[in-house]
Design a protein around this motif. Structure first.
Motif, PDB file in Angstrom:
ATOM      1  N   HIS A  87      27.255 -17.366  27.910  1.00 58.78           N
ATOM      2  CA  HIS A  87      27.210 -15.906  27.875  1.00 58.78           C
ATOM      3  C   HIS A  87      26.995 -15.397  26.457  1.00 58.78           C
ATOM      4  N   SER A  88      26.227 -14.338  26.353  1.00 62.83           N
ATOM      5  CA  SER A  88      25.923 -13.758  25.045  1.00 62.83           C
ATOM      6  C   SER A  88      26.611 -12.414  24.848  1.00 62.83           C
ATOM      7  N   THR A  89      27.549 -12.111  25.738  1.00 62.17           N
ATOM      8  CA  THR A  89      28.383 -10.938  25.580  1.00 62.17           C
ATOM      9  C   THR A  89      29.801 -11.319  25.988  1.00 62.17           C
ATOM     10  N   ALA A  90      30.782 -10.646  25.436  1.00 61.18           N
ATOM     11  CA  ALA A  90      32.181 -10.984  25.707  1.00 61.18           C
ATOM     12  C   ALA A  90      32.583 -10.560  27.113  1.00 61.18           C
ATOM     13  N   GLY A  91      33.570 -11.268  27.673  1.00 60.13           N
ATOM     14  CA  GLY A  91      34.058 -10.924  28.999  1.00 60.13           C
ATOM     15  C   GLY A  91      35.006 -11.979  29.524  1.00 60.13           C
ATOM     16  N   GLU A  92      35.089 -12.092  30.843  1.00 61.19           N
ATOM     17  CA  GLU A  92      35.966 -13.065  31.496  1.00 61.19           C
ATOM     18  C   GLU A  92      35.183 -13.792  32.574  1.00 61.19           C
ATOM     19  N   VAL A  96      34.554 -19.070  41.755  1.00 62.01           N
ATOM     20  CA  VAL A  96      34.325 -18.347  43.001  1.00 62.01           C
ATOM     21  C   VAL A  96      34.525 -19.300  44.167  1.00 62.01           C
ATOM     22  N   SER A  97      35.357 -18.910  45.140  1.00 62.42           N
ATOM     23  CA  SER A  97      35.629 -19.761  46.303  1.00 62.42           C
ATOM     24  C   SER A  97      35.404 -18.985  47.592  1.00 62.42           C
ATOM     25  N   ALA A  98      34.743 -19.653  48.563  1.00 60.91           N
ATOM     26  CA  ALA A  98      34.548 -19.092  49.900  1.00 60.91           C
ATOM     27  C   ALA A  98      34.082 -20.205  50.816  1.00 60.91           C
ATOM     28  N   GLY A  99      34.500 -20.157  52.078  1.00 65.52           N
ATOM     29  CA  GLY A  99      34.031 -21.121  53.068  1.00 65.52           C
ATOM     30  C   GLY A  99      34.319 -22.562  52.693  1.00 65.52           C
ATOM     31  N   GLY A 100      35.419 -22.789  51.996  1.00 70.11           N
ATOM     32  CA  GLY A 100      35.766 -24.146  51.586  1.00 70.11           C
ATOM     33  C   GLY A 100      34.983 -24.658  50.397  1.00 70.11           C
ATOM     34  N   GLN A 101      34.159 -23.809  49.777  1.00 68.65           N
ATOM     35  CA  GLN A 101      33.359 -24.190  48.617  1.00 68.65           C
ATOM     36  C   GLN A 101      33.855 -23.449  47.378  1.00 68.65           C
ATOM     37  N   THR A 102      33.856 -24.132  46.243  1.00 66.29           N
ATOM     38  CA  THR A 102      34.221 -23.504  44.980  1.00 66.29           C
ATOM     39  C   THR A 102      33.121 -23.739  43.963  1.00 66.29           C
ATOM     40  N   ARG A 103      32.702 -22.685  43.306  1.00 67.65           N
ATOM     41  CA  ARG A 103      31.709 -22.771  42.244  1.00 67.65           C
ATOM     42  C   ARG A 103      32.385 -22.356  40.939  1.00 67.65           C
ATOM     43  N   GLU A 104      32.463 -23.314  40.032  1.00 71.13           N
ATOM     44  CA  GLU A 104      33.167 -23.052  38.771  1.00 71.13           C
ATOM     45  C   GLU A 104      32.368 -22.110  37.873  1.00 71.13           C
ATOM     46  N   LYS A 105      33.082 -21.150  37.323  1.00 72.18           N
ATOM     47  CA  LYS A 105      32.517 -20.182  36.367  1.00 72.18           C
ATOM     48  C   LYS A 105      31.244 -19.524  36.896  1.00 72.18           C
ATOM     49  N   ALA A 106      31.246 -19.250  38.201  1.00 76.57           N
ATOM     50  CA  ALA A 106      30.071 -18.657  38.838  1.00 76.57           C
ATOM     51  C   ALA A 106      30.121 -17.136  38.873  1.00 76.57           C
ATOM     52  N   ALA A 107      31.145 -16.546  38.292  1.00 72.17           N
ATOM     53  CA  ALA A 107      31.242 -15.088  38.208  1.00 72.17           C
ATOM     54  C   ALA A 107      31.663 -14.717  36.797  1.00 72.17           C
ATOM     55  N   PHE A 108      31.275 -13.527  36.403  1.00 71.61           N
ATOM     56  CA  PHE A 108      31.531 -13.076  35.030  1.00 71.61           C
ATOM     57  C   PHE A 108      31.693 -11.565  35.038  1.00 71.61           C
ATOM     58  N   ARG A 109      32.728 -11.107  34.348  1.00 76.17           N
ATOM     59  CA  ARG A 109      32.936  -9.669  34.200  1.00 76.17           C
ATOM     60  C   ARG A 109      32.818  -9.319  32.719  1.00 76.17           C
ATOM     61  N   PRO A 110      31.728  -8.664  32.340  1.00 74.61           N
ATOM     62  CA  PRO A 110      31.565  -8.318  30.923  1.00 74.61           C
ATOM     63  C   PRO A 110      32.596  -7.288  30.479  1.00 74.61           C
ATOM     64  N   THR A 111      32.925  -7.330  29.207  1.00 71.22           N
ATOM     65  CA  THR A 111      33.781  -6.307  28.615  1.00 71.22           C
ATOM     66  C   THR A 111      32.894  -5.121  28.263  1.00 71.22           C
ATOM     67  N   ASP A 112      32.636  -4.299  29.255  1.00 67.55           N
ATOM     68  CA  ASP A 112      31.714  -3.186  29.076  1.00 67.55           C
ATOM     69  C   ASP A 112      32.120  -2.070  30.022  1.00 67.55           C
ATOM     70  N   ALA A 113      32.212  -0.860  29.511  1.00 70.41           N
ATOM     71  CA  ALA A 113      32.703   0.257  30.315  1.00 70.41           C
ATOM     72  C   ALA A 113      31.803   0.540  31.514  1.00 70.41           C
ATOM     73  N   ASP A 114      30.493   0.398  31.352  1.00 69.71           N
ATOM     74  CA  ASP A 114      29.577   0.714  32.449  1.00 69.71           C
ATOM     75  C   ASP A 114      29.617  -0.321  33.563  1.00 69.71           C
ATOM     76  N   LEU A 115      30.118  -1.510  33.274  1.00 73.08           N
ATOM     77  CA  LEU A 115      30.120  -2.594  34.262  1.00 73.08           C
ATOM     78  C   LEU A 115      31.529  -3.036  34.636  1.00 73.08           C
ATOM     79  N   ARG A 116      32.532  -2.270  34.272  1.00 73.26           N
ATOM     80  CA  ARG A 116      33.911  -2.721  34.456  1.00 73.26           C
ATOM     81  C   ARG A 116      34.296  -2.891  35.925  1.00 73.26           C
ATOM     82  N   ASP A 117      33.608  -2.200  36.832  1.00 74.72           N
ATOM     83  CA  ASP A 117      33.928  -2.313  38.258  1.00 74.72           C
ATOM     84  C   ASP A 117      33.017  -3.302  38.973  1.00 74.72           C
ATOM     85  N   HIS A 118      32.223  -4.069  38.218  1.00 74.94           N
ATOM     86  CA  HIS A 118      31.258  -5.003  38.784  1.00 74.94           C
ATOM     87  C   HIS A 118      31.543  -6.433  38.355  1.00 74.94           C
TER      88      HIS A 118
END
Length: 272
Positions: A87-92, A96-118
Motif C-alpha cells: 500500500h502507498s497510503t496509510a491505513g489498516e 477477509v473470511s466467508a464460506g469457509g475461505q480466508t484471504r489474508e490482507k485482502a481488505a484495506f481501509r485507508p486513513t482518509d476522511a472521504d473513504l472512512r466508511d468504505h
C-alpha cells in the motif's frame, strides 16, 4: 499556455484518488456473495496505475479481522504486478473470511476522511466480480481509459531480422490510453508459420487473448478471438509483439516500444 490533458490528469498521480460509480457491483468468496452494492467507489492508491473497488462497509457480508496498521510505502511506480498488500497510503489491513475461505490482507481501509466508511478489496483475492450482470476480470475498468480500434489502409510490414512475417494494407490500429499503438492484421496476410500456444491473458477492455509462437520466439503473436464490445473490430485479427520485431508503416521504420510504456509513465508522473 494550454495544458495537455494527459499532464493535467497526471498531476494527481501521487495522491490517493477515488471516483464513485452507480454500477451495481458484486463479489463472491467461498461460494457466497459477500458484496452487493450500488454505491461502489473506484480507488487508485498513490502511484497505482489501475483502480480497484472500495465498497461501503455496510454492504460487506464477510468477516474482517484486523491484520494491523499499514504505513505508506511501496516502490515509486505501482504497476498491476505489484500485489494489493503493498500500500502507498496509510491505513489498516484486514483478513477477509466467508464460506469457509480466508484471504489474508485482502481488505484495506485507508486513513482518509472521504473513504472512512468504505473498505477496499483485493480484486484477485475474490472468486468472482460482477458489474451489473456481467462478470469482469483482471481489474475494474478505468472510466478514463479508452480503447479505439480503427480500420486503416496504411501499409504495414512486420519483419524479424529481415525475414518477412506479415504485410498488409488493411490493418486495424488500436489506440489505447498510455500504450503504444498496436497493429492488428488479417490472418491471411501473415506469411510466418504460427504455432498455437496454451498461454492466455485477459485484458479488462479487450477480453481474453490467445497466443502463438513463430520461429524460436514464444508467445509473441496474439489474437482476441471473442473480444469485448469495446474491441469488436479486432476479433480474429493477429498482432505481433513489436517490441521484438521491425514494424514499417508507409515506408517508415517505427521505433520499438521496448520498455517505453513504463519508462514514459515514470517520467511523466515523476516517479522512479
Amino acid at each position: 499556455m494550454s495544458t495537455r490533458m494527459r499532464d493535467a490528469m497526471g498531476q494527481h498521480f501521487k495522491e490517493l484518488r477515488h471516483e464513485p460509480t452507480e454500477k451495481r457491483v458484486r463479489a463472491t468468496l467461498g461460494g457466497q456473495t459477500i458484496v452487493d452494492t450500488t454505491s461502489p467507489v473506484l480507488v487508485w492508491e498513490p502511484r497505482r496505475i489501475v483502480p480497484t473497488y472500495a465498497v461501503p462497509a455496510a454492504d460487506l457480508r464477510a468477516s474482517l479481522v484486523s491484520a494491523g496498521a499499514v504505513e505508506a510505502g511501496g516502490p515509486g511506480f505501482l504497476h498491476p504486478g505489484i500485489p494489493f498488500s503493498t500500500h502507498s497510503t496509510a491505513g489498516e489491513a484486514f483478513d477477509v473470511s466467508a464460506g469457509g475461505q480466508t484471504r489474508e490482507k485482502a481488505a484495506f481501509r485507508p486513513t482518509d476522511a472521504d473513504l472512512r466508511d468504505h473498505v477496499v478489496l483485493d480484486f484477485d483475492a475474490m472468486d468472482q466480480w460482477f458489474e451489473e450482470d456481467e462478470e469482469i476480470h483482471a481489474h475494474p475498468r478505468d472510466p478514463y481509459h479508452r480503447v479505439d480500434a480503427r480500420a486503416s489502409s496504411r501499409h504495414v510490414r512486420i519483419e524479424d531480422g529481415g525475414r518477412l512475417l506479415a504485410e498488409t494494407t488493411r490493418p486495424v490500429l488500436v489506440f489505447e490510453t498510455n500504450l503504444p499503438v498496436r497493429f492488428y492484421l488479417p490472418r491471411e496476410d501473415v506469411v510466418a508459420e504460427l504455432t498455437a500456444s496454451d498461454q492466455v491473458s485477459y485484458c479488462p477492455y479487450k477480453g481474453q487473448a490467445s497466443y502463438w509462437s513463430t520461429g524460436d520466439r514464444a508467445n509473441v503473436v496474439w489474437s482476441y478471438l471473442d473480444p469485448l464490445p469495446d474491441a469488436a473490430g479486432i476479433g480474429g485479427l493477429v498482432a505481433f509483439y513489436d517490441d521484438l520485431f521491425d514494424v514499417t508503416v508507409d515506408g517508415k521504420l517505427r521505433d520499438r516500444p521496448g520498455g517505453a510504456v513504463v519508462r514514459s509513465l515514470r517520467e511523466e508522473f515523476g516517479v522512479s
